[in-house]
Design a protein around this motif. Structure first.
Motif, PDB file in Angstrom:
ATOM      1  N   ASN A 218       0.979  -1.624  -0.053  1.00 12.36           N
ATOM      2  CA  ASN A 218      -0.111  -0.101  -0.133  1.00 12.36           C
ATOM      3  C   ASN A 218       1.394   1.488   0.071  1.00 12.36           C
ATOM      4  OD1 ASN A 218      -3.245  -0.966   0.265  1.00 12.36           O
ATOM      5  ND2 ASN A 218      -2.136  -1.439   2.025  1.00 12.36           N
ATOM      6  N   ALA A 219       0.399   1.940  -0.882  1.00  3.59           N
ATOM      7  CA  ALA A 219       1.064   3.497  -0.786  1.00  3.59           C
ATOM      8  C   ALA A 219       0.175   4.293  -0.192  1.00  3.59           C
ATOM      9  CB  ALA A 219       1.508   3.804  -2.208  1.00  3.59           C
ATOM     10  N   ASP A 220       0.693   5.535   0.746  1.00  2.00           N
ATOM     11  CA  ASP A 220       0.313   6.827   1.069  1.00  2.00           C
ATOM     12  C   ASP A 220       0.189   7.502  -0.211  1.00  2.00           C
ATOM     13  OD1 ASP A 220       1.216   5.433   3.121  1.00  2.00           O
ATOM     14  OD2 ASP A 220       2.704   7.120   4.083  1.00  2.00           O
ATOM     15  N   ALA A 221      -1.375   7.545  -0.272  1.00  2.00           N
ATOM     16  CA  ALA A 221      -2.485   8.601  -1.266  1.00  2.00           C
ATOM     17  C   ALA A 221      -2.174  10.031  -0.776  1.00  2.00           C
ATOM     18  CB  ALA A 221      -3.384   8.479  -1.220  1.00  2.00           C
TER      19      ALA A 221
ATOM     20  N   TRP B 249      -9.518   8.627   4.952  1.00  2.00           N
ATOM     21  CA  TRP B 249      -8.467   9.744   4.909  1.00  2.00           C
ATOM     22  C   TRP B 249      -8.782  10.609   6.571  1.00  2.00           C
ATOM     23  CZ3 TRP B 249      -4.925  10.859   1.793  1.00  2.00           C
ATOM     24  CH2 TRP B 249      -4.229  12.765   1.499  1.00  2.00           C
ATOM     25  N   GLU B 250     -10.437  11.356   6.759  1.00  2.00           N
ATOM     26  CA  GLU B 250     -10.319  12.878   7.307  1.00  2.00           C
ATOM     27  C   GLU B 250     -10.925  11.761   8.983  1.00  2.00           C
ATOM     28  OE1 GLU B 250     -10.203  15.640   6.632  1.00  2.00           O
ATOM     29  OE2 GLU B 250     -11.689  16.087   5.011  1.00  2.00           O
TER      30      GLU B 250
ATOM     31  N   GLY C  67      -6.805   7.422 -13.034  1.00  2.00           N
ATOM     32  CA  GLY C  67      -5.423   7.078 -13.451  1.00  2.00           C
ATOM     33  C   GLY C  67      -4.435   7.310 -12.645  1.00  2.00           C
ATOM     34  N   LEU C  68      -4.932   6.385 -11.478  1.00  2.00           N
ATOM     35  CA  LEU C  68      -4.230   6.725 -10.650  1.00  2.00           C
ATOM     36  C   LEU C  68      -2.924   5.670 -10.574  1.00  2.00           C
ATOM     37  CD1 LEU C  68      -6.871   6.795  -7.492  1.00  2.00           C
ATOM     38  CD2 LEU C  68      -5.180   8.672  -9.096  1.00  2.00           C
ATOM     39  N   PRO C  69      -1.926   5.610  -9.514  1.00  2.00           N
ATOM     40  CA  PRO C  69      -0.632   4.530  -9.647  1.00  2.00           C
ATOM     41  C   PRO C  69      -1.983   3.212  -9.220  1.00  2.00           C
ATOM     42  CG  PRO C  69      -0.022   6.089  -8.760  1.00  2.00           C
ATOM     43  CD  PRO C  69      -1.206   6.529  -8.542  1.00  2.00           C
ATOM     44  N   GLU C  70      -1.247   1.781  -9.803  1.00  2.00           N
ATOM     45  CA  GLU C  70      -1.361   0.831  -9.759  1.00  2.00           C
ATOM     46  C   GLU C  70      -1.524   0.116  -8.087  1.00  2.00           C
ATOM     47  OE1 GLU C  70      -3.774  -3.308 -10.029  1.00  2.00           O
ATOM     48  OE2 GLU C  70      -2.735  -1.413 -11.243  1.00  2.00           O
TER      49      GLU C  70
ATOM     50  N   PHE D 153      -5.702   5.193   1.577  1.00  2.00           N
ATOM     51  CA  PHE D 153      -6.690   7.084   1.510  1.00  2.00           C
ATOM     52  C   PHE D 153      -6.347   7.337   3.167  1.00  2.00           C
ATOM     53  CE2 PHE D 153      -8.328   5.395  -2.134  1.00  2.00           C
ATOM     54  CZ  PHE D 153      -8.632   6.617  -2.790  1.00  2.00           C
ATOM     55  N   ARG D 154      -6.802   6.153   4.100  1.00  2.00           N
ATOM     56  CA  ARG D 154      -6.385   6.661   5.617  1.00  2.00           C
ATOM     57  C   ARG D 154      -4.668   6.377   5.580  1.00  2.00           C
ATOM     58  NH1 ARG D 154      -4.872   3.145   9.858  1.00  2.00           N
ATOM     59  NH2 ARG D 154      -5.820   3.784  12.132  1.00  2.00           N
ATOM     60  N   HIS D 155      -4.344   6.012   4.687  1.00  2.00           N
ATOM     61  CA  HIS D 155      -2.552   5.948   5.257  1.00  2.00           C
ATOM     62  C   HIS D 155      -1.922   7.447   4.867  1.00  2.00           C
ATOM     63  CE1 HIS D 155      -1.298   1.692   5.276  1.00  2.00           C
ATOM     64  NE2 HIS D 155      -2.199   1.588   6.097  1.00  2.00           N
ATOM     65  N   GLY D 156      -2.561   8.019   4.176  1.00  2.00           N
ATOM     66  CA  GLY D 156      -2.344   9.254   3.461  1.00  2.00           C
ATOM     67  C   GLY D 156      -2.998  10.088   4.306  1.00  2.00           C
TER      68      GLY D 156
END
Length: 365
Positions: A152-155, A183-184, A295-298, A305-308
């Motif tokens: 998982n990436a940080d969005a 996210w919030e 168009g978001l990364p794989e 979104f939580r990590h972001g």
């Protein structure tokens, strides 16, 4: 006989009916589930373990003399490292049918890794309780498990906005709203889709607040929806609140977020989770599809979104108290210290996070 089993297991066999014969893998799992270390887990952690146990125990052997038998029915003495390695490979992929009737095979490395870890833990606990029956050599140990090939990436906030816009375009607004919530409010998908109810948002007794429960820690937090420092009742989450207010006007109870179309026999929308255990695989597939269309990364998943959102708490230069108040974390391993959480700290944190978006040009108004 029951009296002998009760004596031999120090009373553990009296607590829950054990599925399968004594000494089977089903029996081993139930020994662990009767243990204090399991009972002390949160509901979310128990669900994750149960999912892993079911994956392993309900797998039907396809080769050998016991072809057609469940793994759960096998004597623990017959479960070898070779068998577990083959089982891991068999569980690693799953074939499903998509909406168009096509068979799709996907990898589920993270889920399978978790299942192996759950079984490893259960085996260790069962061995301590029944060393005469459970082999000391744990076949689920030292498997060299790796994390998912696409972690998982940080969005970013811009990616969140792109996802929400695409979800709305595809008439999947509930998924866009869920992404904004995670996210919030830093909630996990398990709570957002399984437990977050209309009654939790602006109830009559607390019309200016929302009730947040973090399933991993079991902690409950009431979040203020309006800035207590502003006399004009300035909303802290205006975009998200407008979406939730619209849902609340149309629905008097039940889950806050359900599917955006009516597909049951009575013409009502179904919940996103499927099955008796609230599986979220279908939701995750839809999130990945929408993210790709946006168009978001794989590497972007719902968890991203939580990590972001958590990353944003650091970018906002929030204090430990404010981060604890928002995330409901209690472990000193997560933050330097555990301190009392207050409504003011939650509001301060939300205000700082919105300020960061404005300063970096990510306008949310």
């Amino acid at each position: 006989m029951p009296q002998f089993d009760s004596w031999r297991t120090a009373g553990m066999s009296d607590l829950v009916e054990v599925r399968g014969a004594v000494g089977s893998f089903d029996w081993l799992v139930m020994l662990y589930k009767n243990h204090k270390s399991y009972k002390d887990l949160s509901d979310g952690q128990k669900r994750n373990h149960e999912r892993g146990f079911s994956m392993v125990a309900d797998y039907v052997l396809t080769k050998g003399a016991r072809k057609g038998a469940r793994v759960g029915a096998q004597p623990v003495g017959d479960i070898t490292t070779k068998m577990v390695d083959a089982l891991f490979e068999a569980l690693l992929t799953v074939t499903e049918t998509d909406d168009d009737g096509n068979e799709v095979t996907r990898e589920r490395k993270t889920t399978t890794n978790a299942a192996m870890k759950s079984c490893r833990r259960a085996w260790n606990i069962a061995y301590r309780a029944e060393p005469a029956i459970v082999p000391k050599e744990n076949p689920f140990s030292r498997m060299g498990l790796n994390e998912s090939s696409t972690p998982n990436a940080d969005a970013t906030f811009e990616q969140l906005q792109a996802f929400v816009a695409q979800a709305d375009k595809e008439k999947r607004s509930s998924l866009g709203t869920a992404a904004m919530i995670t996210w919030e409010w830093l909630q996990r998908g398990e709570h957002i889709f399984r437990s977050f109810e209309v009654a939790h948002y602006r109830p009559k007794e607390r019309p200016d607040d929302v009730r947040i429960v973090h399933p991993k820690t079991g902690k409950e937090v009431w979040w203020p929806l309006f800035d207590p420092e502003q006399p004009e009742r300035v909303p802290l989450f205006p975009e998200l609140m407008s979406r939730l207010d619209a849902i609340k006007r149309e629905r008097i109870g039940g889950l806050m977020l359900v599917r955006d179309w009516k597909d049951d026999k009575e013409g009502r929308p179904l919940p996103w989770p499927t099955g008796n255990r609230g599986d979220l695989t279908y939701m995750r597939h839809e999130v990945k599809r929408i993210a790709k269309a946006a168009g978001l990364p794989e590497s972007i998943t719902f968890t991203s979104f939580r990590h972001g959102g958590l990353t944003e708490t650091g970018d906002a230069d929030m204090t430990d108290r404010e981060i604890l108040a928002q995330s409901a974390q209690t472990s000193p391993k997560v933050l330097p210290r555990y301190v009392k959480k207050t409504m003011k700290q939650v509001a301060n944190g939300a205000r700082k996070r919105r300020a960061v978006r404005t300063e970096t040009g990510q306008k949310s108004e």
